[in-house]
Design a protein around this motif. Structure first.
Motif, PDB file in Angstrom:
ATOM      1  N   LEU A 175       0.818  -1.219   0.000  1.00 14.42           N
ATOM      2  CA  LEU A 175       0.000   0.000   0.000  1.00 14.42           C
ATOM      3  C   LEU A 175       0.851   1.267   0.000  1.00 14.42           C
ATOM      4  CD1 LEU A 175      -2.799  -0.931   2.597  1.00 14.42           C
ATOM      5  CD2 LEU A 175      -2.683  -1.400   0.157  1.00 14.42           C
ATOM      6  N   ASP A 176       2.156   1.112  -0.089  1.00 18.37           N
ATOM      7  CA  ASP A 176       3.040   2.275  -0.042  1.00 18.37           C
ATOM      8  C   ASP A 176       2.965   3.042  -1.366  1.00 18.37           C
ATOM      9  OD1 ASP A 176       5.180   4.010   0.698  1.00 18.37           O
ATOM     10  OD2 ASP A 176       6.487   2.787  -0.572  1.00 18.37           O
ATOM     11  N   PRO A 177       2.547   4.324  -1.327  1.00 16.73           N
ATOM     12  CA  PRO A 177       2.340   5.064  -2.574  1.00 16.73           C
ATOM     13  C   PRO A 177       3.575   5.073  -3.478  1.00 16.73           C
ATOM     14  CG  PRO A 177       1.438   6.297  -0.727  1.00 16.73           C
ATOM     15  CD  PRO A 177       2.149   5.111  -0.142  1.00 16.73           C
ATOM     16  N   ALA A 178       4.762   5.290  -2.892  1.00 16.70           N
ATOM     17  CA  ALA A 178       5.975   5.392  -3.726  1.00 16.70           C
ATOM     18  C   ALA A 178       6.230   4.074  -4.449  1.00 16.70           C
ATOM     19  CB  ALA A 178       7.170   5.763  -2.856  1.00 16.70           C
ATOM     20  N   ARG A 179       6.041   2.974  -3.732  1.00 12.10           N
ATOM     21  CA  ARG A 179       6.296   1.657  -4.341  1.00 12.10           C
ATOM     22  C   ARG A 179       5.287   1.372  -5.468  1.00 12.10           C
ATOM     23  NH1 ARG A 179       5.897  -3.287  -0.452  1.00 12.10           N
ATOM     24  NH2 ARG A 179       6.090  -5.050  -1.874  1.00 12.10           N
ATOM     25  N   ILE A 180       4.034   1.737  -5.224  1.00 12.33           N
ATOM     26  CA  ILE A 180       2.998   1.504  -6.250  1.00 12.33           C
ATOM     27  C   ILE A 180       3.320   2.323  -7.501  1.00 12.33           C
ATOM     28  CG2 ILE A 180       0.539   1.781  -6.810  1.00 12.33           C
ATOM     29  CD1 ILE A 180      -0.012   1.464  -3.744  1.00 12.33           C
TER      30      ILE A 180
END
Ligand code: UD1
Length: 359
Positions: free
Chosen positions: A317-322
């Motif tokens: 759910l991590d925005p940067a990873r997505i």
């Protein structure tokens, strides 16, 4: 051979369909279909029966929504007298929903033999209601039909006997392969004004992703960034729709919500997508076979073969990873599909053979 099948929620229907098609080929097999009624809207249930040529259920338990305990208890209470009356040689349950677990336990306690299709999958995350359903269902099953090798490893580790475990492949992929041509003739993209590979698809329904406004809001803000790069089509599960009613401001302009789609329409939508974002289990497997990149918005998966051999990537759910992963995927053309061993359209046939040999 009299087999009683239980189906209750949307992801069950495409799993029982090929088993019922296979039974139809054998005059000696009598089938009884029970629908728990866990899913009951036309678009979540009847439409799937029609599109997948599933006959009307002999019994509909009409349990509807409710808490886990309510749903489980209602299935048990309403199924028990039917099992007593029908006296099947085996009860076949599929997947990991509450209806699956409730039916398996009820049948086993009455002394019926239970076959679990999609046995042995483990996320090792007991906060997922489905993980508890998987463990409990397997524990009372006589036949454990596994869709991928990791499931066999899990079942052996849990001490099941070798003769119970059968690696048979994936019944959901039987259905996909049987329906793909028909799905592609449906003009779904034209109706939605979409072009092949010109859009992403989003599905979300896990309680851990949609039940908390903060989590859902953050996820939708991240998807909103992706929607600046290409339109995101978002068919809404009833649970997610209920939650979004309180959060209309989280839907960025490039995100297009739809009512739930039929099996064929959704298969067409997925097949032509540039990218799929999802928290579903089944969609990780379907995108693998279709060769469409899949970003799974969860920290774990019970279907590791889709990471090892398929198009799936766990992004949490991590925005940067997505966003990083989505950007990388969009920079490359979609690769050729790869089909895991035994995901060949014949899983139901193998299951029926095993049951026929042992019954
Ligand atoms: C259930 C399964 C989940 C599966 C999902 C697929 C369990 C524990 N969960 O979750 O594993 O991935 O189905 O969709 O069994 N509702 C409607 N109309 C319907 C069906 C449901 O409005 O046709 C509403 C219910 O009333 C409830 C909500 O949607 O408020 C959730 O339904 P429920 O069956 O409890 O769980 P799902 O989130 O659908």
């Amino acid at each position: 051979m009299k087999l009683l099948f239980m189906a209750g929620a949307r992801p069950n229907f495409m799993k029982v369909a090929p088993l019922l098609w296979e039974c139809r080929k054998h005059a000696s097999v009598q089938t009884i279909l029970v629908h728990s009624g866990q899913h009951y809207d036309r678009v979540m249930s009847d439409l799937f029966f029609e599109q997948l040529s599933i006959p009307a259920p002999h019994h509909n338990l009409g349990v509807g929504g409710g808490s886990h305990a309510t749903q489980t208890a209602e299935v048990m209470l309403r199924l028990e007298p039917i099992l007593v009356r029908e006296e099947p040689d085996a009860v076949v349950v599929v997947g990991d929903v509450n209806s699956t677990m409730a039916a398996a336990i009820t049948a086993a306690k009455l002394g019926h033999r239970v076959a679990h299709v999609e046995a042995g999958l483990r996320s090792f995350d007991r906060t997922m209601p489905e993980e508890i359903n998987r463990v409990l269902t397997d524990s009372v099953s006589d036949w454990l039909f596994a869709s991928e090798p990791s499931a066999v490893v899990n079942l052996r580790r849990e001490g099941f006997a070798e003769h119970q475990i059968h690696l048979v492949g994936n019944v959901m992929i039987d259905t996909l392969l049987a329906c793909r041509d028909r799905a592609l003739q449906m003009h779904t993209l034209d109706h939605l004004g979409l072009t092949p590979r010109g859009y992403a698809v989003l599905t979300l329904h896990r309680p851990s992703n949609v039940d908390h406004p903060e989590t859902l809001g953050r996820l939708m803000a991240t998807v909103g960034q992706i929607a600046r790069w290409l339109p995101v089509v978002f068919p809404l599960h009833p649970r997610t729709r209920q939650q979004l009613q309180h959060l209309p401001h989280v839907l960025a302009p490039g995100i297009r919500t739809l009512d739930p789609l039929g099996y064929l329409e959704f298969l067409a939508l997925m097949s032509n997508a540039r990218l799929v974002l999802t928290d579903s289990g089944g969609i990780q497997e379907e995108t693998t076979v279709l060769g469409v990149p899949c970003l799974t918005l969860r920290e774990n998966t019970e279907r590791p073969i889709t990471l090892e051999q398929g198009t799936n990537q766990l992004v949490g759910l991590d925005p940067a990873r997505i966003l990083d992963t989505a950007e990388r995927v969009l920079a490359h053309a979609n690769g050729p599909p790869r089909r895991p061993a035994l995901w060949d359209g014949h899983a139901a046939e193998r299951i029926l053979n095993v049951l026929a040999q042992t019954l």
